[in-house]
Write an enzyme that holds these catalytic residues in place. Sequence first.
Site, PDB file in Angstrom:
ATOM      1  N   ASN A 127      34.821  35.116  35.501  1.00 38.18           N
ATOM      2  CA  ASN A 127      34.445  36.063  34.481  1.00 38.18           C
ATOM      3  C   ASN A 127      34.015  35.216  33.080  1.00 38.18           C
ATOM      4  O   ASN A 127      34.989  34.651  32.613  1.00 38.18           O
ATOM      5  CB  ASN A 127      35.933  36.920  34.405  1.00 38.18           C
ATOM      6  CG  ASN A 127      36.024  37.827  32.868  1.00 38.18           C
ATOM      7  OD1 ASN A 127      35.358  37.630  31.784  1.00 38.18           O
ATOM      8  ND2 ASN A 127      36.700  38.825  32.882  1.00 38.18           N
TER       9      ASN A 127
ATOM     10  N   GLU B  46      32.128  40.670  32.969  1.00 41.22           N
ATOM     11  CA  GLU B  46      32.091  40.717  31.524  1.00 41.22           C
ATOM     12  C   GLU B  46      30.890  39.956  30.846  1.00 41.22           C
ATOM     13  O   GLU B  46      31.247  38.987  29.936  1.00 41.22           O
ATOM     14  CB  GLU B  46      33.559  40.028  30.784  1.00 41.22           C
ATOM     15  CG  GLU B  46      34.592  41.062  30.948  1.00 41.22           C
ATOM     16  CD  GLU B  46      35.564  40.827  29.765  1.00 41.22           C
ATOM     17  OE1 GLU B  46      35.610  41.241  28.652  1.00 41.22           O
ATOM     18  OE2 GLU B  46      36.523  39.958  30.352  1.00 41.22           O
TER      19      GLU B  46
ATOM     20  N   ASP C 253      36.860  40.261  39.117  1.00 41.10           N
ATOM     21  CA  ASP C 253      37.900  40.211  38.306  1.00 41.10           C
ATOM     22  C   ASP C 253      38.790  41.704  38.441  1.00 41.10           C
ATOM     23  O   ASP C 253      38.151  42.635  38.176  1.00 41.10           O
ATOM     24  CB  ASP C 253      37.623  39.950  36.699  1.00 41.10           C
ATOM     25  CG  ASP C 253      38.767  40.267  35.862  1.00 41.10           C
ATOM     26  OD1 ASP C 253      40.208  40.773  36.405  1.00 41.10           O
ATOM     27  OD2 ASP C 253      38.665  40.037  34.629  1.00 41.10           O
TER      28      ASP C 253
ATOM     29  N   ASN D 103      41.523  42.677  37.820  1.00 38.49           N
ATOM     30  CA  ASN D 103      42.758  42.919  36.651  1.00 38.49           C
ATOM     31  C   ASN D 103      43.914  43.492  37.439  1.00 38.49           C
ATOM     32  O   ASN D 103      44.663  44.287  36.947  1.00 38.49           O
ATOM     33  CB  ASN D 103      42.138  44.040  35.684  1.00 38.49           C
ATOM     34  CG  ASN D 103      41.312  43.493  34.502  1.00 38.49           C
ATOM     35  OD1 ASN D 103      42.037  42.469  33.946  1.00 38.49           O
ATOM     36  ND2 ASN D 103      40.519  44.060  34.228  1.00 38.49           N
TER      37      ASN D 103
ATOM     38  N   ASP E  45      41.526  36.893  39.520  1.00 34.16           N
ATOM     39  CA  ASP E  45      40.263  36.893  40.049  1.00 34.16           C
ATOM     40  C   ASP E  45      40.460  36.679  41.506  1.00 34.16           C
ATOM     41  O   ASP E  45      41.028  35.845  41.851  1.00 34.16           O
ATOM     42  CB  ASP E  45      39.608  36.044  39.154  1.00 34.16           C
ATOM     43  CG  ASP E  45      39.393  36.228  37.624  1.00 34.16           C
ATOM     44  OD1 ASP E  45      38.666  36.951  37.362  1.00 34.16           O
ATOM     45  OD2 ASP E  45      40.140  35.667  37.146  1.00 34.16           O
TER      46      ASP E  45
ATOM     47  N   ASP F  71      38.510  32.650  28.798  1.00 36.08           N
ATOM     48  CA  ASP F  71      39.982  32.791  29.137  1.00 36.08           C
ATOM     49  C   ASP F  71      40.232  32.759  30.528  1.00 36.08           C
ATOM     50  O   ASP F  71      41.329  32.696  31.009  1.00 36.08           O
ATOM     51  CB  ASP F  71      40.717  33.885  28.422  1.00 36.08           C
ATOM     52  CG  ASP F  71      40.023  35.319  28.460  1.00 36.08           C
ATOM     53  OD1 ASP F  71      38.804  35.636  29.056  1.00 36.08           O
ATOM     54  OD2 ASP F  71      40.218  36.161  27.833  1.00 36.08           O
ATOM     55  N   HIS F  72      39.211  32.889  31.425  1.00 33.78           N
ATOM     56  CA  HIS F  72      39.223  32.887  32.721  1.00 33.78           C
ATOM     57  C   HIS F  72      38.622  31.665  33.350  1.00 33.78           C
ATOM     58  O   HIS F  72      37.689  31.046  32.643  1.00 33.78           O
ATOM     59  CB  HIS F  72      38.392  33.947  33.502  1.00 33.78           C
ATOM     60  CG  HIS F  72      39.004  35.399  33.288  1.00 33.78           C
ATOM     61  ND1 HIS F  72      39.666  36.254  34.373  1.00 33.78           N
ATOM     62  CD2 HIS F  72      38.923  35.975  32.104  1.00 33.78           C
ATOM     63  CE1 HIS F  72      39.771  37.283  33.832  1.00 33.78           C
ATOM     64  NE2 HIS F  72      39.641  37.390  32.632  1.00 33.78           N
TER      65      HIS F  72
END
Length: 272
Positions: A7, A34, A147, A149, A218, A247-248
């Site tokens: 991501n 993203e 991802d 989530n 993920d 941030d991943h």
Amino acid sequence: MRIATFNVNGVNGRLQVLLRWLAETEPDVVCLQELKTPQGGFPEAAIKAAGYGSVWHGQKSWNGVAILARGTDPIETRRGLPGDDDDTQSRYIEAAVKGILIGCLYLPNGNPAPGAKFDYKRRWFERLARHADELLAHEVPVVLVGDFNVIPTELDVYNPERWLDDALFRPEVRDAFAGLVARGWTDAVRELHPSERIYTFWDYLRNAWGRNAGLRLDHLLLSPGLVGRLESAGVDAHVRGWEKASDHAPAWIELSKCVRLNANVTRRRQRR
């Protein structure tokens, strides 16, 4: 064959991070989420110069998914998750790469929960499960990558009590993920690391990276025919510490060319 998911949290804003990681690790297949760019804004030329063919499904400002393949062009087989013709969010793309079907997904976050966004997440998950069943029915090698989530278990979050009411960790979401796996898919990271605390996401807030206050969001799910080829799996966590990082961090697996009954696969079969 190394397959990774990342991501990237804005493919153009973090293009140098992506290119640096590609040069460092040389994965064979990469699924990105993203993208945060419209279809015409994807940096195809820069990625091609790095040695990767690509297919992508962009969306202005939000969402967006892509599949990259080293030294070849992915053969796109599907754009968008079936089951809702009115869904315009760019969250799924599918392509064949070197004999393996790759499903790249970005499952909705779902917060705040309960609410309309959480309802959409649950419907999207149901559509994914139906499509995953269809993929298994074809009996071809498939990896569902991206991802999700979803924090599958308490082992996948630094502080489970903090996340009990979050859409990433609510029982309905964890049950949906467990149900998907139970239909015949293997969570590759957990297959090889059944009791290790592994994260793929660290928030930008509250020094989460410095405190190692992470989440495992993920995932790479293998169809049955690929489990015997699974050799290794992990997370390139150090990438999260780079300047202007997402941030991943990238998660990855390595598959052998042929089936090998490694110790983990043997134990799994014995449990059955």
